[in-house]
Scaffold this motif. Structure first.
Motif, PDB file in Angstrom:
ATOM      1  N   LEU A   1      68.957  50.652   9.684  1.00 50.84           N
ATOM      2  CA  LEU A   1      68.533  49.258   9.556  1.00 50.84           C
ATOM      3  C   LEU A   1      68.624  48.760   8.121  1.00 50.84           C
ATOM      4  CD1 LEU A   1      65.281  49.269  11.768  1.00 50.84           C
ATOM      5  CD2 LEU A   1      67.656  49.017  12.493  1.00 50.84           C
ATOM      6  N   VAL A   2      68.970  49.649   7.189  1.00 50.40           N
ATOM      7  CA  VAL A   2      68.931  49.292   5.767  1.00 50.40           C
ATOM      8  C   VAL A   2      69.935  48.194   5.452  1.00 50.40           C
ATOM      9  CG1 VAL A   2      69.240  50.120   3.412  1.00 50.40           C
ATOM     10  CG2 VAL A   2      68.159  51.594   5.122  1.00 50.40           C
ATOM     11  N   LYS A   3      71.179  48.396   5.847  1.00 50.04           N
ATOM     12  CA  LYS A   3      72.255  47.442   5.562  1.00 50.04           C
ATOM     13  C   LYS A   3      72.241  47.095   4.071  1.00 50.04           C
ATOM     14  CE  LYS A   3      72.093  45.947  10.346  1.00 50.04           C
ATOM     15  NZ  LYS A   3      71.817  44.855  11.300  1.00 50.04           N
ATOM     16  N   ASP A   4      72.079  45.814   3.721  1.00 53.35           N
ATOM     17  CA  ASP A   4      72.093  45.447   2.305  1.00 53.35           C
ATOM     18  C   ASP A   4      70.703  45.180   1.754  1.00 53.35           C
ATOM     19  OD1 ASP A   4      71.575  43.142   3.681  1.00 53.35           O
ATOM     20  OD2 ASP A   4      73.073  41.912   2.650  1.00 53.35           O
ATOM     21  N   ASN A   5      69.661  45.683   2.428  1.00 51.68           N
ATOM     22  CA  ASN A   5      68.293  45.483   1.951  1.00 51.68           C
ATOM     23  C   ASN A   5      67.989  46.396   0.773  1.00 51.68           C
ATOM     24  OD1 ASN A   5      66.705  43.627   3.938  1.00 51.68           O
ATOM     25  ND2 ASN A   5      67.965  44.933   5.249  1.00 51.68           N
ATOM     26  N   ALA A   6      67.239  45.885  -0.191  1.00 53.02           N
ATOM     27  CA  ALA A   6      66.853  46.662  -1.362  1.00 53.02           C
ATOM     28  C   ALA A   6      65.754  47.647  -1.009  1.00 53.02           C
ATOM     29  CB  ALA A   6      66.377  45.721  -2.467  1.00 53.02           C
TER      30      ALA A   6
ATOM     31  N   MET B   1      60.012  47.717  16.807  1.00 56.61           N
ATOM     32  CA  MET B   1      59.527  47.733  15.421  1.00 56.61           C
ATOM     33  C   MET B   1      59.994  46.483  14.678  1.00 56.61           C
ATOM     34  SD  MET B   1      60.063  48.201  11.935  1.00 56.61           S
ATOM     35  CE  MET B   1      61.828  48.546  11.938  1.00 56.61           C
ATOM     36  N   TRP B   2      59.092  45.947  13.835  1.00 57.15           N
ATOM     37  CA  TRP B   2      59.482  44.876  12.918  1.00 57.15           C
ATOM     38  C   TRP B   2      58.713  45.041  11.607  1.00 57.15           C
ATOM     39  CZ3 TRP B   2      56.179  44.640  16.871  1.00 57.15           C
ATOM     40  CH2 TRP B   2      54.970  43.933  16.755  1.00 57.15           C
ATOM     41  N   GLN B   3      59.309  44.569  10.503  1.00 57.91           N
ATOM     42  CA  GLN B   3      58.746  44.815   9.187  1.00 57.91           C
ATOM     43  C   GLN B   3      59.216  43.741   8.212  1.00 57.91           C
ATOM     44  OE1 GLN B   3      61.550  48.479   8.329  1.00 57.91           O
ATOM     45  NE2 GLN B   3      61.092  47.466   6.378  1.00 57.91           N
ATOM     46  N   THR B   4      58.594  43.728   7.015  1.00 55.50           N
ATOM     47  CA  THR B   4      59.049  42.853   5.943  1.00 55.50           C
ATOM     48  C   THR B   4      60.148  43.526   5.137  1.00 55.50           C
ATOM     49  OG1 THR B   4      57.396  43.719   4.395  1.00 55.50           O
ATOM     50  CG2 THR B   4      56.764  41.797   5.720  1.00 55.50           C
ATOM     51  N   ASN B   5      60.825  42.706   4.349  1.00 56.02           N
ATOM     52  CA  ASN B   5      61.806  43.244   3.413  1.00 56.02           C
ATOM     53  C   ASN B   5      61.148  43.494   2.054  1.00 56.02           C
ATOM     54  OD1 ASN B   5      61.494  40.696   2.295  1.00 56.02           O
ATOM     55  ND2 ASN B   5      63.609  40.054   2.614  1.00 56.02           N
TER      56      ASN B   5
ATOM     57  N   THR C   1      60.808  41.693  -0.460  1.00 62.73           N
ATOM     58  CA  THR C   1      60.060  40.554  -1.008  1.00 62.73           C
ATOM     59  C   THR C   1      58.842  40.199  -0.163  1.00 62.73           C
ATOM     60  OG1 THR C   1      61.367  38.876   0.165  1.00 62.73           O
ATOM     61  CG2 THR C   1      62.203  39.635  -1.968  1.00 62.73           C
ATOM     62  N   GLY C   2      58.558  40.989   0.873  1.00 63.67           N
ATOM     63  CA  GLY C   2      57.385  40.731   1.701  1.00 63.67           C
ATOM     64  C   GLY C   2      57.585  39.663   2.748  1.00 63.67           C
ATOM     65  N   ALA C   3      58.816  39.436   3.188  1.00 63.56           N
ATOM     66  CA  ALA C   3      59.108  38.394   4.175  1.00 63.56           C
ATOM     67  C   ALA C   3      59.699  39.008   5.437  1.00 63.56           C
ATOM     68  CB  ALA C   3      60.066  37.363   3.603  1.00 63.56           C
ATOM     69  N   TYR C   4      59.292  38.475   6.590  1.00 61.52           N
ATOM     70  CA  TYR C   4      59.863  38.867   7.876  1.00 61.52           C
ATOM     71  C   TYR C   4      61.098  38.021   8.176  1.00 61.52           C
ATOM     72  CZ  TYR C   4      55.485  41.343   8.963  1.00 61.52           C
ATOM     73  OH  TYR C   4      54.409  42.198   8.953  1.00 61.52           O
ATOM     74  N   ALA C   5      62.028  38.602   8.916  1.00 58.19           N
ATOM     75  CA  ALA C   5      63.247  37.871   9.272  1.00 58.19           C
ATOM     76  C   ALA C   5      62.939  36.604  10.048  1.00 58.19           C
ATOM     77  CB  ALA C   5      64.183  38.777  10.077  1.00 58.19           C
ATOM     78  N   THR C   6      61.905  36.652  10.899  1.00 50.65           N
ATOM     79  CA  THR C   6      61.597  35.501  11.739  1.00 50.65           C
ATOM     80  C   THR C   6      60.975  34.345  10.963  1.00 50.65           C
ATOM     81  OG1 THR C   6      59.510  36.593  12.325  1.00 50.65           O
ATOM     82  CG2 THR C   6      61.352  36.837  13.864  1.00 50.65           C
ATOM     83  N   GLN C   7      60.591  34.564   9.693  1.00 52.37           N
ATOM     84  CA  GLN C   7      60.002  33.496   8.885  1.00 52.37           C
ATOM     85  C   GLN C   7      60.864  33.111   7.696  1.00 52.37           C
ATOM     86  OE1 GLN C   7      57.084  36.439   6.277  1.00 52.37           O
ATOM     87  NE2 GLN C   7      56.482  34.352   6.473  1.00 52.37           N
TER      88      GLN C   7
ATOM     89  N   ALA D   1      64.099  57.665  16.087  1.00 58.80           N
ATOM     90  CA  ALA D   1      64.462  57.862  14.677  1.00 58.80           C
ATOM     91  C   ALA D   1      65.347  56.717  14.228  1.00 58.80           C
ATOM     92  CB  ALA D   1      65.186  59.196  14.474  1.00 58.80           C
ATOM     93  N   PHE D   2      65.055  56.195  13.040  1.00 57.76           N
ATOM     94  CA  PHE D   2      65.920  55.206  12.409  1.00 57.76           C
ATOM     95  C   PHE D   2      65.676  55.253  10.905  1.00 57.76           C
ATOM     96  CE2 PHE D   2      62.046  53.057  13.806  1.00 57.76           C
ATOM     97  CZ  PHE D   2      61.596  52.444  12.641  1.00 57.76           C
ATOM     98  N   THR D   3      66.636  54.784  10.142  1.00 59.82           N
ATOM     99  CA  THR D   3      66.463  54.658   8.700  1.00 59.82           C
ATOM    100  C   THR D   3      66.287  53.189   8.346  1.00 59.82           C
ATOM    101  OG1 THR D   3      68.882  54.739   8.490  1.00 59.82           O
ATOM    102  CG2 THR D   3      67.657  56.748   7.991  1.00 59.82           C
ATOM    103  N   THR D   4      65.411  52.948   7.368  1.00 61.14           N
ATOM    104  CA  THR D   4      65.090  51.589   6.954  1.00 61.14           C
ATOM    105  C   THR D   4      64.622  51.644   5.506  1.00 61.14           C
ATOM    106  OG1 THR D   4      63.803  49.613   7.518  1.00 61.14           O
ATOM    107  CG2 THR D   4      62.718  51.745   7.851  1.00 61.14           C
ATOM    108  N   VAL D   5      63.996  50.587   5.021  1.00 65.31           N
ATOM    109  CA  VAL D   5      63.398  50.572   3.693  1.00 65.31           C
ATOM    110  C   VAL D   5      61.893  50.383   3.851  1.00 65.31           C
ATOM    111  CG1 VAL D   5      65.446  49.703   2.516  1.00 65.31           C
ATOM    112  CG2 VAL D   5      63.780  48.077   3.456  1.00 65.31           C
ATOM    113  N   GLU D   6      61.148  50.792   2.821  1.00 63.96           N
ATOM    114  CA  GLU D   6      59.693  50.621   2.887  1.00 63.96           C
ATOM    115  C   GLU D   6      59.347  49.136   2.854  1.00 63.96           C
ATOM    116  OE1 GLU D   6      55.666  51.545   0.279  1.00 63.96           O
ATOM    117  OE2 GLU D   6      57.429  52.829   0.006  1.00 63.96           O
TER     118      GLU D   6
END
Length: 289
Positions: free
Chosen positions: A116-121, A146-150, A152-158, A180-185
């Motif tokens: 799920l990381v793609k181009d996310n920092a 699962m859903w999470q912020t990026n 900057t603390g923002a959700y995709a839906t907002q 199992a999946f990979t993402t960012v904190e």
């Protein structure tokens, strides 16, 4: 009712609900009346204060729409949402936590081990675990949502700058009940502060911050779904959540991944760190004690 007084009005209003055909509805309406009237007797608001309270509720309605529910936020900051979760906890099951206002049911399905990381920092985090029943057995085919912020603390839906499906997914657990999946904190963020609820939080000089967390809904046929969150032990905000969603059993370490560490396979991206969390579901029909 011409003899209504401050001493008789509560019983009169409670009696007005007595003919409600549904027993549960009757109980809720009568007890709500009892507690609301007790609050008025305790606080003794002036006319101006009560009109301000009614105006506050009106403004909550005015700012709410299909993407934002200010009444849900109000329930959250008063701890009511979390109290309902805790009062309905079932022994042996993963404890619930707040749904929050940013959930959308249309997250895309991704395969086991998806990236799920793609181009996310941010550092790459492997999030993995097993969905089990209360006897400890795996539940193959369970669905994690699962859903999470990026960063900057923002959700995709907002956030109009993010792809609508960014950092959120659904995944079918494998034959061993694993996900199992990979993402960012996910980053910490503040609750919405531009509305009437935010104004009250600011007036009280309360923290508006939520610690970083992953939101999860976990479902499986024949089991009760759970809505919960996972928090991080290193986060300094974990003990001051603005909506009281943290639970000791939901706080986890995110550990560095060793070069020789065996990882769930296949993974689309090598992680820097790893978070393990097993979910436990109870059978459908089991009620809280």
């Amino acid at each position: 009712m011409r003899d209504i007084t401050a001493d008789t009005i509560t019983q009169a209003v409670m009696a007005s609900w007595a003919n409600a055909p549904d027993a549960r509805a009757r109980q809720v309406l009568q007890r709500l009346t009892h507690h609301l009237h007790a609050f008025i007797d305790d606080v003794h608001p002036t006319h101006a204060e009560w009109l301000a309270a009614v105006d506050f509720l009106w403004r909550c309605g005015q700012i709410s729409d299909s993407q934002r529910n200010e009444f849900a936020l109000l329930s959250d900051v008063f701890g009511v949402t979390s109290l309902v979760d805790l009062r309905n906890a079932i022994p042996g099951a993963t404890v619930g936590s707040v749904l929050g206002p940013f959930y959308s049911d249309d997250s895309p399905y991704v395969p086991f081990g998806a990236d799920l990381v793609k181009d996310n920092a941010g550092d790459v985090v492997l999030v993995t675990g097993v969905v089990r029943d209360t006897a400890g057995g795996p539940i193959p085919g369970a669905v994690i949502d699962m859903w999470q912020t990026n960063a900057t603390g923002a959700y995709a839906t907002q956030d109009p700058d993010q792809d609508d499906a960014n950092l959120r997914c659904k995944q079918l657990c494998d034959a061993a009940g694993r996900y199992a999946f990979t993402t960012v904190e996910p980053a910490a963020y503040t609750i919405p502060m531009d509305g009437p609820v935010g104004a009250v939080v600011r007036l009280a000089e309360r923290t508006p911050w939520r610690p970083g967390h992953f939101h999860f809904i976990v479902r499986a046929e024949g089991y009760q779904p759970i809505v919960t969150e996972i928090f991080f032990a290193h986060d300094p905000l974990v003990d001051s959540d603005a909506v009281f969603g943290t639970r000791q059993s939901l706080v986890r370490d995110i550990d560095p991944v060793r070069d020789d560490e065996e990882l769930p396979a296949p993974l689309d991206r090598r992680p820097d760190r790893r978070l393990d969390f097993d979910f436990t579901l109870t059978a459908a029909g089991v009620d809280a004690p």
